[in-house]
Scaffold this active site. Sequence first.
Site, short mmCIF file in Angstrom:
data_model
loop_
_atom_site.label_atom_id
_atom_site.label_comp_id
_atom_site.label_asym_id
_atom_site.label_seq_id
_atom_site.Cartn_x
_atom_site.Cartn_y
_atom_site.Cartn_z
N LYS A 160 -10.40 1.36 14.44
CA LYS A 160 -9.10 1.62 14.84
C LYS A 160 -8.94 1.80 16.30
O LYS A 160 -7.89 1.25 16.80
CB LYS A 160 -8.83 3.12 13.95
N TYR B 133 -14.99 3.17 10.61
CA TYR B 133 -13.50 3.04 10.73
C TYR B 133 -12.79 3.60 11.82
O TYR B 133 -12.00 3.04 12.45
CB TYR B 133 -13.09 3.99 9.19
N GLY C 9 0.80 -1.23 0.07
CA GLY C 9 0.00 0.04 -0.03
C GLY C 9 0.72 1.24 -0.10
O GLY C 9 1.94 1.23 -0.20
N PHE C 10 0.39 2.55 0.06
CA PHE C 10 0.84 3.60 0.25
C PHE C 10 1.78 3.74 1.11
O PHE C 10 3.29 3.76 0.93
CB PHE C 10 -0.06 4.69 0.49
N ILE C 11 1.68 3.88 2.52
CA ILE C 11 2.69 4.02 3.54
C ILE C 11 3.52 2.75 3.66
O ILE C 11 4.83 2.70 3.80
CB ILE C 11 1.96 4.09 4.97
N1 NAD Z 1 -3.11 7.27 4.63
C1 NAD Z 1 -3.69 8.22 5.68
O1 NAD Z 1 -3.70 9.18 5.42
C2 NAD Z 1 -3.79 7.42 6.94
C3 NAD Z 1 -4.50 8.20 8.04
C4 NAD Z 1 -4.35 7.22 9.36
C5 NAD Z 1 -4.26 5.89 9.38
N2 NAD Z 1 -3.84 5.36 8.45
C6 NAD Z 1 -3.61 3.73 8.40
O2 NAD Z 1 -2.23 3.60 8.06
C7 NAD Z 1 -2.38 2.18 7.27
C8 NAD Z 1 -1.81 2.24 5.82
O3 NAD Z 1 -2.61 3.12 4.91
P1 NAD Z 1 -2.38 3.38 3.55
O4 NAD Z 1 -2.89 4.78 3.41
O5 NAD Z 1 -1.08 3.06 3.27
O6 NAD Z 1 -3.57 2.56 2.88
P2 NAD Z 1 -3.48 1.44 1.65
O7 NAD Z 1 -4.96 0.92 1.30
O8 NAD Z 1 -2.79 2.11 0.59
O9 NAD Z 1 -2.80 0.13 2.35
C9 NAD Z 1 -3.21 -0.81 2.88
C10 NAD Z 1 -2.64 -2.04 2.49
O10 NAD Z 1 -3.17 -3.32 3.07
C11 NAD Z 1 -3.74 -4.31 2.34
N3 NAD Z 1 -4.83 -5.12 2.87
C12 NAD Z 1 -6.18 -4.77 3.22
N4 NAD Z 1 -6.93 -5.63 3.52
C13 NAD Z 1 -5.68 -6.68 3.86
C14 NAD Z 1 -5.77 -7.96 4.45
N5 NAD Z 1 -6.95 -8.27 4.69
N6 NAD Z 1 -4.95 -8.70 4.44
C15 NAD Z 1 -3.60 -8.29 3.73
N7 NAD Z 1 -3.52 -7.20 3.27
C16 NAD Z 1 -4.60 -6.24 3.17
C17 NAD Z 1 -4.13 -3.35 0.84
O11 NAD Z 1 -4.15 -4.24 -0.19
C18 NAD Z 1 -3.26 -2.14 1.29
O12 NAD Z 1 -2.28 -2.52 0.11
C19 NAD Z 1 -3.72 1.91 7.45
O13 NAD Z 1 -4.04 0.79 8.67
C20 NAD Z 1 -4.56 2.97 7.53
O14 NAD Z 1 -5.83 2.76 8.37
C21 NAD Z 1 -3.50 5.89 7.19
#
Ligand code: NAD
Length: 320
Positions: free
Chosen positions: A156, A152, A10-12
């Site tokens: 969390k 959501y 994913g992104f992060i």
């Molecule tokens: N991006 C933000 O602004 C933000 C803010 C607060 C919290 N977060 C948290 O940070 C984390 C990463 O967020 P992100 O923005 O990179 O999101 P993202 O959707 O790009 O990355 C999440 C990854 O998890 C994978 N995934 C989802 N369900 C899954 C499962 N059941 N088994 C295995 N892999 C699975 C997805 O394919 C995806 O690649 C998440 O937990 C999100 O809730 C993000």
Amino acid sequence: MTIFVTGAAGFIGSHLTERLLTAGHSVVALDNLDGQYSPADKRLNIEPFWSNTRFHFVEGDIRDQSLVADLLRRYRCQVVVHLAARTGVRASVYEPAVCLDVNVSGTLSVLEAMRSAQVSRLVMASSSSVYGNSPHLPFREDDAVAQPLSPYAMSKRSAELLAHTYHHLYGFDVACLRFFTVYGPRQRPEMAITRFTRQLLDGEPITLYGSGNTARNYTHVHDTVSGIVQAIQYIKGFNIVNIAGPSSTSLHELVQLLERATGLPARIDWQPEQPGDVYCTQADLRRAADQLHYKPSILLKDGLRDFVAWYQQIHGTVMV
Ligand SMILES: NC(=O)c1ccc[n+]([C@@H]2O[C@H](COP(=O)([O-])OP(=O)(O)OC[C@H]3O[C@@H](n4cnc5c(N)ncnc54)[C@H](O)[C@@H]3O)[C@@H](O)[C@H]2O)c1
């Protein structure tokens, strides 16, 4: 060190993986490439790492507890960074069951797998959304967070509580990091900065929800990743820590900064406030500084300029 990263495509997760590999660590990456946005984009995110012998990718689901436990044992992982989630406040309003299943049952599966594989160090992604519309700004980690505004946010907070339970019962060292709106290259396509940039460059009106006075404490992904890496280093006991950018910015100001970064004027399509959205987010970063030596380094105006340059390179758009 060998670090197990869930949601690594994913992104992060892909930025974290890049930083860990560059620092000489091994990464065992688990991601099911779910369809919330393009799986092809997620494959591209991790493509540069395939040639690295310290990168081990497995396409699979965090809810498959025996798979997670087997990987933790096989690769002798020392730390888990749990980022996989069903993301998106608005999406969770329409699909609450899948959100809770992935974010709560999925986290329980990761915790149980860690227990059986005897891995007890966990850094976990939480979210500023747990604060809801808390009247006290900036948000502090010991503020009351019992009034979530979306499935959501509730999921969390539930995951944080589960992690605390495993700290209490089994002595896990846990850092729950409350991320504040993260942006940067590879940001999820439905998030505001990517969406606004696309609309501006395509000459479309920017869709804004609510009054435009809502504000977010935007965080560049490089700062978020620094927070995670420092948590891996300093994690001890049970901690909840805000990880955010230097300050809050209103939606109005964000649009102005994007106009400057693209050199294009914005037309606005005003829409009503969306269910589940919070009004304002702003982090108190004193605990992050004290416990993790965290200090955000990238100002939004600079991060946006780099983001727009990246977006244009990837999408082949040219500034006018
Ligand atoms: N991006 C933000 O602004 C933000 C803010 C607060 C919290 N977060 C948290 O940070 C984390 C990463 O967020 P992100 O923005 O990179 O999101 P993202 O959707 O790009 O990355 C999440 C990854 O998890 C994978 N995934 C989802 N369900 C899954 C499962 N059941 N088994 C295995 N892999 C699975 C997805 O394919 C995806 O690649 C998440 O937990 C999100 O809730 C993000």
